[in-house]
Structures are given as C-alpha cells and as structure tokens.
Design an enzyme around this catalytic site. Sequence first.
Site, PDB file in Angstrom:
ATOM      1  N   LYS A  90       0.841  -1.196   0.000  1.00 42.76           N
ATOM      2  CA  LYS A  90       0.000   0.000   0.000  1.00 42.76           C
ATOM      3  C   LYS A  90       0.874   1.244   0.000  1.00 42.76           C
ATOM      4  CE  LYS A  90      -4.454  -0.714   2.203  1.00 42.76           C
ATOM      5  NZ  LYS A  90      -5.200  -0.413   3.436  1.00 42.76           N
TER       6      LYS A  90
HETATM    7  C1  E4P Z   1      -8.463   0.412   3.602  1.00 41.39           C
HETATM    8  O1  E4P Z   1      -7.822  -0.602   3.872  1.00 41.39           O
HETATM    9  C2  E4P Z   1      -8.355   1.575   4.521  1.00 41.39           C
HETATM   10  O2  E4P Z   1      -7.037   1.652   5.053  1.00 41.39           O
HETATM   11  C3  E4P Z   1      -9.327   1.473   5.667  1.00 41.39           C
HETATM   12  O3  E4P Z   1     -10.529   0.869   5.236  1.00 41.39           O
HETATM   13  C4  E4P Z   1      -9.577   2.847   6.245  1.00 41.39           C
HETATM   14  O4  E4P Z   1     -10.688   2.765   7.104  1.00 41.39           O
HETATM   15  P1  E4P Z   1     -10.952   3.910   8.213  1.00 41.39           P
HETATM   16  O5  E4P Z   1     -11.461   5.129   7.471  1.00 41.39           O
HETATM   17  O6  E4P Z   1     -11.976   3.306   9.128  1.00 41.39           O
HETATM   18  O7  E4P Z   1      -9.621   4.163   8.903  1.00 41.39           O
END
Ligand code: E4P
Length: 221
Positions: free
Chosen positions: A90
């Site tokens: 990522k």
């Molecule tokens: C995807 O993997 C994102 O990192 C994650 O869903 C972010 O979610 P949040 O907005 O609850 O931190």
Amino acid sequence: MKLFVDTANLSEIQNVLETGTISGITTNPSLLAKEPKGDFFVHIEKIVNICRNSDNMPLSVEVFAKDAKNMYEQALEIYDRLEYSNLNIKIPIGYEEIKVVNLLANRGIDVNCTCCFTASQLELAALAGARYVSLFYNRLLDVQGNPLKVLRKTNKFIDTNDLNCEIIAGSIRKAYDVSSAWNSGAHIVTAGYKVITEMTKHYQTDNSVQGFLSDFEGWIE
Ligand code: E4P
C-alpha cells in the site's frame, strides 16, 4: 465483486475466514497499532501464513515511511522479507508517490494505491500501474463527498482503458455501505470484522426464526 476483511487482528481474520466469504485482507498502520505492541514483520508474517493457508489470498501491507524515496526502499524491504507472492504494497496517493507506484509495478510488485478520495486520484494511480486503488468511502462522506459517483466514474475509466486494476472501497462503517459500494462500481469492498457480522443481521430475521420455532413447538408432540 469481492469482499476483503480490513483488520490486522489474527483472531478476527481466522474467524471471518470460516464464513467462506472473504477473498483478501487489507491492513494499514492504524489497524496494526490496535494490536499488542510487537515486531512489525513478526506480526505481518503471522497474517501471511494465514493467507498462505487460504488459497494464497491477496494481502495489503502499507508502508509507514514519510517520503516517497523512503517509501520505495521500505516497499522493497517489506516485499523481500515477507516473500509472499500475493502481497500488495500500500502506497498513499500523491505526485511523488505515483512514481513509486510505477517503479514498483514495473518491478512486478503489486501495489494498492490508497488514501484516495477523488476519481482523479484513483484514475491516475491506475494509469501508474497500481493493481488496486482504494477509495476511503466514509471519510469522503464525512466531508460531504459522493463516493458512489466517484466509484461509477472510476469503474468506467478502468473499464474503458482496460486496465488491470481493481477498485477497493475502504473506510466502510455500515453493512449497507458494502452493497452500495459494490453496486456503484467497487470491484472489492474491504470491511472490518464488526461490519461483516452486521451484514448478516436484520430484526425481522430474528422475529421470523422465533416465530417458526414457537409455531413448531406448538405442533410437535
Ligand atoms: C483500507 O484498507 C483503509 O485503510 C481502511 O478501510 C480505512 O478505514 P478507516 O477510514 O476506518 O480508517
């Protein structure tokens, strides 16, 4: 359309995999920070082992370096140390960051370009070679954005350009977000353990089951 689980918690992962509905795992630094303090690689390797025993499903692991150059170096280190064929790194969206996306993609390393909020961000990341592009669905709603419109536009862009890229809708908070995102163009929705359990619930389900059981109890000798 696929469902991934969005967590770094080992028991949540094991538990939700038993449903047979999950085809991937996403993590991020905040999710890791919820786990007991420990070694980054030791914890991620435990998740990798679960993935290896689950049809080698895709696993997203996010860099935590602060600038693009260090992100690239860290991505290579994570990829080399984990030695997992279906690992995707990522990388948050940004101008310098999409150069990292392109460098990694050209080395054959799958990238999930994350922290996206607009169609432009998602589309540029897809053009740069990202294997996945992640929209932060509810964080966009938090600022009065329209994630469904963004999903529709990006899905059309990827389809028109025949790009090998899937849109992941993340930042999912409610069960209904999942079907809304799927039906608006998300190839994948990644949701936390709690949301996934909520997807099975409706008060009328409970009422119906209770009604069947009480009717039957009145009949059976
Ligand atoms: C995807 O993997 C994102 O990192 C994650 O869903 C972010 O979610 P949040 O907005 O609850 O931190």
